[in-house]
Scaffold this motif. Structure first.
Motif, PDB file in Angstrom:
ATOM      1  N   THR A 127      17.038   8.071  -4.750  1.00  0.00           N
ATOM      2  CA  THR A 127      16.456   8.354  -3.441  1.00  0.00           C
ATOM      3  C   THR A 127      14.995   8.744  -3.623  1.00  0.00           C
ATOM      4  O   THR A 127      14.692   9.665  -4.391  1.00  0.00           O
ATOM      5  N   PRO A 128      14.072   8.077  -2.947  1.00  0.00           N
ATOM      6  CA  PRO A 128      12.655   8.429  -3.112  1.00  0.00           C
ATOM      7  C   PRO A 128      12.330   9.762  -2.444  1.00  0.00           C
ATOM      8  O   PRO A 128      12.795  10.044  -1.327  1.00  0.00           O
ATOM      9  N   VAL A 129      11.550  10.581  -3.136  1.00  0.00           N
ATOM     10  CA  VAL A 129      11.069  11.832  -2.553  1.00  0.00           C
ATOM     11  C   VAL A 129       9.558  11.814  -2.381  1.00  0.00           C
ATOM     12  O   VAL A 129       9.012  12.617  -1.622  1.00  0.00           O
ATOM     13  N   LEU A 130       8.888  10.897  -3.092  1.00  0.00           N
ATOM     14  CA  LEU A 130       7.444  10.723  -2.966  1.00  0.00           C
ATOM     15  C   LEU A 130       7.107   9.245  -3.105  1.00  0.00           C
ATOM     16  O   LEU A 130       7.877   8.477  -3.702  1.00  0.00           O
ATOM     17  N   LEU A 131       5.949   8.862  -2.584  1.00  0.00           N
ATOM     18  CA  LEU A 131       5.466   7.487  -2.689  1.00  0.00           C
ATOM     19  C   LEU A 131       4.064   7.497  -3.281  1.00  0.00           C
ATOM     20  O   LEU A 131       3.213   8.305  -2.887  1.00  0.00           O
ATOM     21  N   VAL A 132       3.826   6.597  -4.226  1.00  0.00           N
ATOM     22  CA  VAL A 132       2.496   6.419  -4.803  1.00  0.00           C
ATOM     23  C   VAL A 132       1.973   5.067  -4.342  1.00  0.00           C
ATOM     24  O   VAL A 132       2.577   4.034  -4.637  1.00  0.00           O
ATOM     25  N   GLN A 133       0.878   5.090  -3.610  1.00  0.00           N
ATOM     26  CA  GLN A 133       0.331   3.837  -3.100  1.00  0.00           C
ATOM     27  C   GLN A 133      -0.379   3.098  -4.223  1.00  0.00           C
ATOM     28  O   GLN A 133      -1.167   3.670  -4.981  1.00  0.00           O
ATOM     29  N   LYS A 134      -0.083   1.821  -4.340  1.00  0.00           N
ATOM     30  CA  LYS A 134      -0.691   0.984  -5.360  1.00  0.00           C
ATOM     31  C   LYS A 134      -1.049  -0.345  -4.709  1.00  0.00           C
ATOM     32  O   LYS A 134      -0.183  -1.175  -4.457  1.00  0.00           O
ATOM     33  N   GLY A 135      -2.356  -0.501  -4.432  1.00  0.00           N
ATOM     34  CA  GLY A 135      -2.776  -1.679  -3.691  1.00  0.00           C
ATOM     35  C   GLY A 135      -2.219  -1.600  -2.286  1.00  0.00           C
ATOM     36  O   GLY A 135      -2.324  -0.585  -1.598  1.00  0.00           O
ATOM     37  N   GLY A 136      -1.588  -2.653  -1.849  1.00  0.00           N
ATOM     38  CA  GLY A 136      -0.979  -2.655  -0.526  1.00  0.00           C
ATOM     39  C   GLY A 136       0.495  -2.327  -0.558  1.00  0.00           C
ATOM     40  O   GLY A 136       1.179  -2.481   0.464  1.00  0.00           O
ATOM     41  N   LYS A 137       0.991  -1.845  -1.691  1.00  0.00           N
ATOM     42  CA  LYS A 137       2.411  -1.538  -1.821  1.00  0.00           C
ATOM     43  C   LYS A 137       2.610  -0.075  -2.191  1.00  0.00           C
ATOM     44  O   LYS A 137       1.655   0.675  -2.398  1.00  0.00           O
ATOM     45  N   PHE A 138       3.883   0.311  -2.297  1.00  0.00           N
ATOM     46  CA  PHE A 138       4.217   1.709  -2.556  1.00  0.00           C
ATOM     47  C   PHE A 138       5.248   1.793  -3.688  1.00  0.00           C
ATOM     48  O   PHE A 138       6.252   1.077  -3.674  1.00  0.00           O
ATOM     49  N   VAL A 139       4.976   2.687  -4.632  1.00  0.00           N
ATOM     50  CA  VAL A 139       5.899   2.933  -5.732  1.00  0.00           C
ATOM     51  C   VAL A 139       6.759   4.141  -5.352  1.00  0.00           C
ATOM     52  O   VAL A 139       6.237   5.213  -5.034  1.00  0.00           O
TER      53      VAL A 139
END
Length: 264
Positions: A127-139
């Motif tokens: 389950t994701p608790v944080l998102l890291v933006q990379k370009g136009g997508k999200f890790v």
């Protein structure tokens, strides 16, 4: 002579009145041993044939449960279960290893035989608790700091993680000392300690250094959290501070014994 005959009769009567002689042990006959051996061989051969040669106990169905983002088809494809193989010969550990390697979104997987013809794949997704933006997508980052998937659309309710570590100052020194992965885990810890009511309105978790982590909330409000240490105390202080100053815009709980708030 008659006297001796009478004595001999007495001795024979005493001998006959004693316990009967014990029966002798008789070993099993050769025929019995052969019959038992043949029976065991036939039973063993039948069991082996049933498990490995019979069509009754071969893999014919692969069921998948527990998926949320993944589809059962994705899981079956990655599992590569040998359909048609004897069920007893399926390497369940190898299947589980393949799934974790090919689908990092899977956190836990149980592979079980379901007699007589099935393999059950029970998965638990991260389950994701944080998102890291990379370009136009999200890790997506889970609660252990594992970056497990990249998605084109940010999941709702998951705050972004912003690493502001590029400056050549103490922030860069913090990055060199702890490493990016460690700082990401610190942010994950903070996200897990934030009160639920605050977590629902948190937009961004900012990490400037190990002891300089802050939150951006809806409406432009901010929270100076500090390090990830004493998270429970900081959560209690923030809850009390927000109740005492509902109109405040900025909250500081980096020192939970001396929290502060301001309207600007």
């Amino acid at each position: 002579m008659a006297g001796s005959t009478t004595a001999e009769r007495g001795e024979r009567q005493q001998e006959s009145s004693g316990p009967p002689p014990a029966g002798r042990f008789r070993p099993p006959r050769l025929r019995t041993i052969v019959v038992l051996a043949v029976t065991l061989v036939v039973a063993g051969a039948g069991t082996v044939w049933l498990l490995y040669g019979s069509d009754w106990l071969r893999v014919g169905q692969v069921s998948v449960s527990g998926t949320r983002v993944l589809t059962p088809e994705h899981v079956r494809e990655a599992a590569e279960v040998p359909v048609g193989a004897p069920l007893i010969s399926v390497d369940t550990d190898a299947i589980a290893s393949r799934l974790r390697q090919k689908l990092p979104r899977i956190d836990v997987v149980d592979v079980e035989r379901s007699w007589p013809r099935g393999i059950d794949l029970k998965v638990t997704e991260r389950t994701p608790v944080l998102l890291v933006q990379k370009g136009g997508k999200f890790v997506e980052v889970d609660d252990e700091g594992v970056r497990f998937a990249m998605v084109s659309r940010a999941p709702k309710g998951v705050p972004a993680l912003e690493l502001s570590l590029s400056r050549a100052d103490s922030r860069a020194a913090s990055l060199r000392r702890f490493g990016e992965d460690r700082l990401v885990r610190e942010a994950v810890t903070v996200a897990g300690d934030v009160p639920a009511a605050v977590a629902r309105v948190t937009r961004t978790v900012k990490v400037r250094s190990y002891d300089d982590i802050s939150l951006e909330l809806n409406g432009g409000r901010t929270v100076a959290w500090g390090s990830s240490e004493t998270g429970a105390a900081k959560a209690r202080a923030l809850t009390a501070l927000m109740k005492a100053a509902p109109g405040a815009r900025h909250f500081d709980v980096s020192v939970p014994t001396a929290p502060a708030s301001s309207a600007s």
